[in-house]
Design an enzyme around this catalytic site. Structure first.
Site, PDB file in Angstrom:
ATOM      1  N   ASP A 134     -39.046 -13.911  27.219  1.00  0.00           N
ATOM      2  CA  ASP A 134     -38.714 -15.266  27.630  1.00  0.00           C
ATOM      3  C   ASP A 134     -39.270 -16.320  26.689  1.00  0.00           C
ATOM      4  O   ASP A 134     -38.544 -17.217  26.258  1.00  0.00           O
ATOM      5  CB  ASP A 134     -39.226 -15.514  29.054  1.00  0.00           C
ATOM      6  N   ALA A 162     -35.672 -18.865  30.592  1.00  0.00           N
ATOM      7  CA  ALA A 162     -34.633 -18.063  29.937  1.00  0.00           C
ATOM      8  C   ALA A 162     -34.314 -16.821  30.759  1.00  0.00           C
ATOM      9  O   ALA A 162     -33.140 -16.463  30.957  1.00  0.00           O
ATOM     10  CB  ALA A 162     -35.067 -17.678  28.523  1.00  0.00           C
ATOM     11  N   ASP A 163     -35.351 -16.140  31.232  1.00  0.00           N
ATOM     12  CA  ASP A 163     -35.148 -14.970  32.099  1.00  0.00           C
ATOM     13  C   ASP A 163     -34.364 -15.341  33.353  1.00  0.00           C
ATOM     14  O   ASP A 163     -33.391 -14.679  33.725  1.00  0.00           O
ATOM     15  CB  ASP A 163     -36.503 -14.393  32.541  1.00  0.00           C
ATOM     16  N   LEU A 164     -34.821 -16.380  34.024  1.00  0.00           N
ATOM     17  CA  LEU A 164     -34.218 -16.752  35.304  1.00  0.00           C
ATOM     18  C   LEU A 164     -32.766 -17.190  35.131  1.00  0.00           C
ATOM     19  O   LEU A 164     -31.886 -16.780  35.897  1.00  0.00           O
ATOM     20  CB  LEU A 164     -35.028 -17.876  35.948  1.00  0.00           C
TER      21      LEU A 164
END
Length: 389
Positions: A134, A162-164
């Site tokens: 991320d 970014a992950d979410l």
């Protein structure tokens, strides 16, 4: 139990860390039969099961242990694929080919299957085989260059955005593919990456460059383009104030008893206020410091000006509006008792996502799932004795 919108779908979860589990969580909460497939020994990299983070990410799932590096493990997975609607993975490109989980192979086996893939940088291209994380995506995707105080240097955002966002985008894509399947009868491959999702989340900051040719700088707590909008001191703490447009500017000046600022040549319009942000804020800081946060909030809200406190996490969940919203969900854990988890961010009138079960122990449902696939008790015992399940 109330029927949920996604309870007719079976989802195979081959994800780990955060982006993939974020995607799958959307299906688990809204009723899908999610089977989380894990290594038999709960291998490193799949997270600390005892952490609050892991417990929040993996509720409403069943856990099946399976060694996918063995032919027998791949045969079990193949049987699951035959009856599944969705498979979600976040392996590095290349890994799924070695496991026989590439799109061409999966589509040939089950043409109705929807494949959701999340990678660090994309399924193809010069960075496709790089490991993704991320914070790396935040940096490469531009977010760290616009976060933080002017001149401070790059600053990461306090959540894995970014992950979410990659997880949520792929969940949205999978839902679109399931709708498309109703028309075509065939599944599709949906894929995104941390980098692509992060850039998409830049939104207006990105198009300031794409359309206007402007490289956005760090703006700290100030809004990049609207003034006055940011963090202001009061006699008992800091608060956010968001003044946007001519009407709000006039009303704000009336509230703080500075009507002379309304038509002042340095502040009369949005461009003037932006050009003279520092000197205007210096004036406003001295004024807002004379108010308590409560009194200024009440005065501004009375004129329709958005504002509010800057809460620590305990204050967030003590807020009466937060308590009114169904954002906290509860589930009974067999050893932990009643747990509070983070609920869904949207509501469907007449329906509520159900916390049917807490995060399962590793392999908790292995016997159950294998039995559903037609394996006998002896077959299951043999697979377990050989470390395959």
């Amino acid at each position: 139990m109330t029927q949920l919108p996604l309870d007719r779908f079976k989802v195979l979860d081959l994800t780990r860390i955060r982006s993939g589990p974020t995607c799958v969580k959307q299906f688990a909460d809204w009723g899908a039969d999610v089977i989380k497939i894990e290594p038999p020994e709960d291998a490193a990299g799949y997270g600390n099961r005892d952490s609050s983070d892991f417990q929040n990410l993996h509720r409403n799932k069943r856990s099946l242990t399976l060694d996918l590096k063995t032919p027998e493990g791949q045969e079990v997975l193949g049987r699951l694929i035959d009856t599944a609607d969705v498979l979600v993975e976040n392996f590095r490109p290349g890994v799924k080919e070695r496991l026989g989980l590439d799109w061409d192979t999966l589509h040939a086996r089950n043409p109705r299957l929807v494949l959701g893939s999340i990678s660090g940088f994309g399924q193809t291209g010069p960075y496709a085989h790089r490991p993704g994380f991320d914070q790396v995506a935040q940096g490469m995707g531009g977010l760290m260059s616009i976060t933080g105080m002017p001149g401070q240097g790059p600053v990461r955002v306090g959540i894995p955005v970014a992950d979410l966002s990659a997880g949520l985008f792929v969940a949205m894509g999978i839902l679109m593919a399931l709708l498309d399947r109703e028309r075509t009868g065939e599944g599709r491959w949906i894929h995104s990456s941390l980098l692509q999702a992060q850039i998409a989340m830049l939104d207006f900051q990105a198009v300031r460059w794409l359309i206007d040719g402007v490289v956005p700088p760090q703006a700290g707590n100030d809004h990049p383009t609207a003034v006055p909008m940011g963090v202001y001191p009061t006699s008992d703490g800091m608060m956010n104030i968001a003044v946007n447009g001519a009407r709000m500017w006039k009303d704000f000046c009336d509230v703080i008893d500075r009507p002379d600022l309304v038509d002042h040549p340095d502040y009369c319009g949005p461009r003037e206020r932006q050009a003279n942000r520092a000197q205007l804020n210096a004036i406003l800081y001295e004024i807002t410091k004379q108010w308590t946060a409560h009194d200024l909030t009440e005065a501004l809200l009375a004129t329709g000006i958005p504002c509010g406190p800057i809460n620590a996490m305990d204050q967030v969940f003590a807020d009466p509006q937060v308590n009114h919203l169904p954002i906290v969900a509860e589930v009974d854990h067999p050893s932990r008792g009643r747990q509070r988890l983070l609920g869904q961010a949207f509501q469907v009138e007449g329906l509520s996502p159900v916390m049917r079960s807490a995060t399962p122990d590793c392999g908790q449902h292995t016997d159950e799932v294998l039995s559903e696939l037609g394996y006998s008790a002896d077959d299951i015992a043999t697979l377990k004795s050989r470390g395959i399940a």
